[in-house]
Design a protein around this motif. Structure first.
Motif: not given
Length: 303
Positions: A193-195, A213-219, A228-229, A266-271
């Motif tokens: 979520d590095f924006h 805000d690290v709530e979306n962190a993944i490996a 995503k940036v 990222h676009a699909l997830e956001l939609w």
């Protein structure tokens, strides 16, 4: 819902004499407050909605992973109180700075160069497998290709269930089948979520002061963060992209095609997310982004 932040502070930091409690920007998952003492010291109190209380353990864990490398660029966890008499809440140290999204610097490039260097530091923190992070990797997978195919399958199912365009669904499905992700990458910690809303800067010096805000962190593959940036903040701004890539350093061969695939995700997830929570206005534009990305199936450049 009203929260007795003063009572929370008495439990977490009983020695404090509170001068002021100020609401801060939060989100669907938590309510955020800034608590100040008379001498100017301040902390952040994050109160989790009951259905998102499990995110607390994740934040504590991920900030712990980041602290050795990033020091005061990330909040320190001062107190974590699980749900009980109150909602679950966490007290965090205050990271100075203003979200980049709220100000306009004279030149974005040097800020993005700092951001690229910071992101590269995060990506040096290796993970044992690919997957979603809490205080461990959930449903771990051994390869990036397996992980991304699983993620696309989930998000495409959601897209279909939420009423997304069937023709666009078919085009995205075909794109994913024809563009496998490399299986030989190594999973690392990704902020995911590095924006500009999560990048803090000093408006006097334009120095990058922190990341929150690290709530979306993944490996995952580190390129998923760079993509995503680009999708969320850079868009077609060449100076921002040049700064980010210069600060980040060397990238692997074929990174452009991989980044395009990640932008599609990222676009699909956001939609899916916006449709799920009833935010309708951006959906047409995001669908246009999805169509544009799958329409450049052979392209090697991040636009």
């Amino acid at each position: 819902m009203d929260h007795d932040v003063a009572a929370m502070m008495r439990k977490a930091l009983p020695e404090w004499t509170i001068a002021e409690i100020l609401p801060r920007s939060g989100g669907q998952l938590a309510t955020v407050f800034e608590v100040r003492r008379a001498d100017g010291a301040a902390v952040i109190v994050k109160v989790y909605a009951p259905e998102w209380a499990w995110k607390q353990a994740k934040e504590v864990y991920v900030y712990g992973l980041l602290e050795p490398s990033l020091k005061d660029l990330v909040p320190a966890v001062i107190h974590a109180e699980p749900a009980g008499e109150t909602h679950a809440f966490t007290v965090l140290s205050m990271v100075d700075g203003v979200p980049l999204s709220e100000i306009t610097p004279p030149d974005y490039r040097p800020i993005y160069e700092q951001a690229g260097a910071l992101l590269a530091k995060i990506h040096r923190i290796r993970q044992p497998a690919y997957g979603y992070l809490t205080d461990q990797v959930l449903e771990p997978l051994p390869s990036n290709d397996l992980y991304m195919r699983r993620q696309f399958a989930k998000k495409l199912d959601e897209f279909q269930e939420l009423g997304g365009d069937p023709a666009l669904h078919a085009r995205i499905t075909r794109y994913v089948a024809e563009h496998p992700f490399p299986a030989d990458t190594h999973p690392v910690l990704c902020h995911n979520d590095f924006h500009e809303g999560n990048l803090l800067v000093d408006p006097e010096t334009w120095r990058l002061t922190g990341i929150i805000d690290v709530e979306n962190a993944i490996a995952a593959d580190p390129l998923i963060d760079l993509a995503k940036v680009q999708y969320y903040s850079i868009k077609d701004d060449g100076a921002k992209l040049e700064g980010l890539l210069t600060g980040y350093g060397e990238l692997p061969a074929g990174w452009e095609q991989r980044a395009t695939g990640y932008r599609l995700y990222h676009a699909l997830e956001l939609w899916d997310w916006f449709k799920l929570i009833g935010v309708i206005d951006p959906l047409e534009s995001i669908a246009g982004d999805l169509a544009d990305i799958v329409g450049t199936a052979g392209a090697d450049a991040v636009r």
